[in-house]
Design a protein around this motif. Structure first.
Motif, PDB file in Angstrom:
ATOM      1  N   UNK B 197       5.640  -3.930 -15.446  1.00 31.22           N
ATOM      2  CA  UNK B 197       5.258  -4.883 -14.393  1.00 31.22           C
ATOM      3  C   UNK B 197       4.505  -4.139 -13.291  1.00 31.22           C
ATOM      4  N   UNK B 198       3.471  -4.802 -12.725  1.00 27.92           N
ATOM      5  CA  UNK B 198       2.739  -4.205 -11.605  1.00 27.92           C
ATOM      6  C   UNK B 198       3.106  -4.961 -10.333  1.00 27.92           C
ATOM      7  N   UNK B 199       3.524  -4.201  -9.324  1.00 25.86           N
ATOM      8  CA  UNK B 199       3.914  -4.811  -8.037  1.00 25.86           C
ATOM      9  C   UNK B 199       3.168  -4.093  -6.920  1.00 25.86           C
ATOM     10  N   UNK B 200       2.572  -4.884  -6.036  1.00 20.98           N
ATOM     11  CA  UNK B 200       1.792  -4.312  -4.929  1.00 20.98           C
ATOM     12  C   UNK B 200       2.225  -4.997  -3.634  1.00 20.98           C
ATOM     13  N   UNK B 201       2.504  -4.191  -2.612  1.00 22.74           N
ATOM     14  CA  UNK B 201       2.887  -4.760  -1.314  1.00 22.74           C
ATOM     15  C   UNK B 201       2.038  -4.146  -0.214  1.00 22.74           C
ATOM     16  N   UNK B 202       1.660  -4.994   0.751  1.00 21.55           N
ATOM     17  CA  UNK B 202       0.852  -4.535   1.884  1.00 21.55           C
ATOM     18  C   UNK B 202       1.633  -4.742   3.178  1.00 21.55           C
ATOM     19  N   UNK B 203       1.564  -3.740   4.063  1.00 20.69           N
ATOM     20  CA  UNK B 203       2.167  -3.863   5.385  1.00 20.69           C
ATOM     21  C   UNK B 203       1.079  -3.741   6.443  1.00 20.69           C
ATOM     22  N   UNK B 204       1.364  -4.291   7.624  1.00 19.93           N
ATOM     23  CA  UNK B 204       0.417  -4.182   8.743  1.00 19.93           C
ATOM     24  C   UNK B 204      -0.724  -5.176   8.668  1.00 19.93           C
TER      25      UNK B 204
END
Lengths: 161, 266
Positions: B197-204
């Motif tokens: 599984x590919x998981x991507x998270x962005x902050x800011x």
């Protein structure tokens, strides 16, 4: 009010302060150790850096109570009598200060940097590691020179011990 | 700072009991968010309960397929951890670009995750790695933990005890640091789980705090490479716009940071 016991520059201290007292105010106002400065008061500039149990921290963002039982070292506690600490001597010899306001914090942070990196320091590492200390006079050039010079002196001093 | 009463409990149970006794208690971990807020008189807790010296809340271990970091472990300790370096080096990298050396001596992973600052780094790692938040009451899946700005699934008085990160096949983090605050102008954590599984998270980047980025996940699922993102367009809806950058600027940063994170992950 709470009674706080801690060790400051090797001396056992017991003081009664309000719970909201910050470590920097305990040092400056209760113990009269005014070498530690308050610059920004928002944990950005690093003028207030002291060592708690050997770690360089910003004393404007630590409650006095959090330092209870700890060993705190300030700029007043690093020389041996009249003999400057090698970091202080290097700042003097390399003209690593101008107005001097940031200098106590710079020196306390720099000692911590040398302690962590030993003799392996290079200019890039020093510049990166000093990011928590702001100087508005020198442009950092002579500060970096001072730290690199002191790293060599501290290595020699350690080898001699 | 308004007057307050400081407590230093030695166990999680004692801390929770002290919390419920105070009329408006707050937990203190590293203190590098709470104390500045108190100094500005934006918070005035009746009682400050220090979790920083509770021994059962400090430590890092690897068991099975997870890296578990206890909540009051400092960033400095994470940087020193051989277990963390070996299992999830992206977490060590994330920690190394967080704050400055003095802040890293004091700041804790639990404090960062509980505070859920919209530009903090660790929420991105929790979300992208599908971590689990352990508290003194229960276990919470990372996917349901963050509830918008400075808001989480934690109940009043609940204490994070540890965060457990499944060890991924690949992971990387890249951020554009705000030069003064060192918070993420935008930071992106990419992960490929062992199950693929590919998981991507962005902050800011988002007005609503840390977020998953489905368009990047889909592109990386098809082709795990920085180049696979060249033609991806990130929607600007809901992205932050302030004096530091427009929403279009942040949308582009999400893509560029994701590309760098993939390159770092290998």
């Amino acid at each position: 009010m709470s009674t706080i016991k801690l060790t400051v520059n090797g001396k056992a201290v017991s003081v009664e302060v309000e719970d909201r007292t910050l470590l920097v105010h305990l040092l400056r106002e209760t113990l009269n150790l005014t070498g530690t400065h308050v610059g920004c008061d928002t944990s950005q500039c690093g003028a207030c850096v002291v060592h708690i149990d050997g770690q360089a921290v910003k004393s404007c963002t630590v409650l006095a109570g959090q330092a209870a039982g700890a060993n705190v070292t300030t700029i007043e506690g690093i020389s041996k009598g009249d003999e400057l600490h090698p970091m202080q001597a290097a700042f003097r010899d390399n003209h690593g200060l101008q107005c001097g306001y940031c200098t106590p914090g710079m020196i306390m942070s720099s000692i911590d940097i040398v302690n962590r990196h030993g003799g392996k320091l290079d200019e890039e590492t020093v510049r990166h590691e000093l990011e928590g200390n702001i100087c508005r006079c020198t442009g950092y050039h002579n500060i970096v020179k001072s730290v690199l010079d002191a790293a060599g002196r501290m290595k020699v001093a350690q080898a001699a011990e | 700072m308004y007057e307050t009463t400081y407590h230093r409990p030695s166990s999680v149970d004692e801390a929770a009991a002290l919390f419920s006794k105070g009329s408006d208690s707050k937990y203190l971990a590293g203190g590098h968010t709470l104390l500045p807020v108190m100094k500005q008189r934006l918070a005035s807790p009746s009682d400050v309960i220090d979790l920083g010296r509770i021994k059962e809340l400090v430590g890092i271990d690897v068991s099975g397929d997870a890296l578990t970091i206890k909540a009051a472990t400092t960033y400095f300790d994470i940087l020193q951890s051989a277990e963390a370096k070996k299992t999830i080096p992206a977490i060590v990298h994330l920690t190394s670009v967080l704050g400055d050396p003095q802040v890293r001596y004091r700041g804790t992973i639990g404090g960062s995750v509980a505070n859920n600052d919209p530009a903090a780094d660790f929420p991105a790692a929790v979300l992208a790695l599908g971590a689990t938040i352990k508290t003194n009451k229960r276990t919470i899946a990372g996917d349901g933990f963050f509830k918008g700005l400075f808001s989480t699934a934690l109940e009043d008085g609940e204490i994070i005890t540890a965060i457990s990160f499944p060890i991924p096949a690949k992971a990387g983090y890249s951020k554009m640091r705000h030069p003064a605050s060192r918070f993420a102008l935008t930071g992106v954590f990419v992960a490929q789980t062992k199950a693929g599984e590919v998981r991507v998270a962005a902050t800011g980047a988002s007005q609503n705090g840390v977020m998953r980025v489905p368009v990047i996940e889909a592109a990386l699922k098809a082709n795990w490479s920085a180049g696979a993102l060249d033609n991806v367009t990130i929607p600007t809806d809901g992205l932050l716009a302030d004096i530091h950058g427009s929403s279009a600027y942040r949308a582009n940063l999400i893509k560029v940071m994701a590309q760098r994170a993939v390159a770092a992950a290998g």
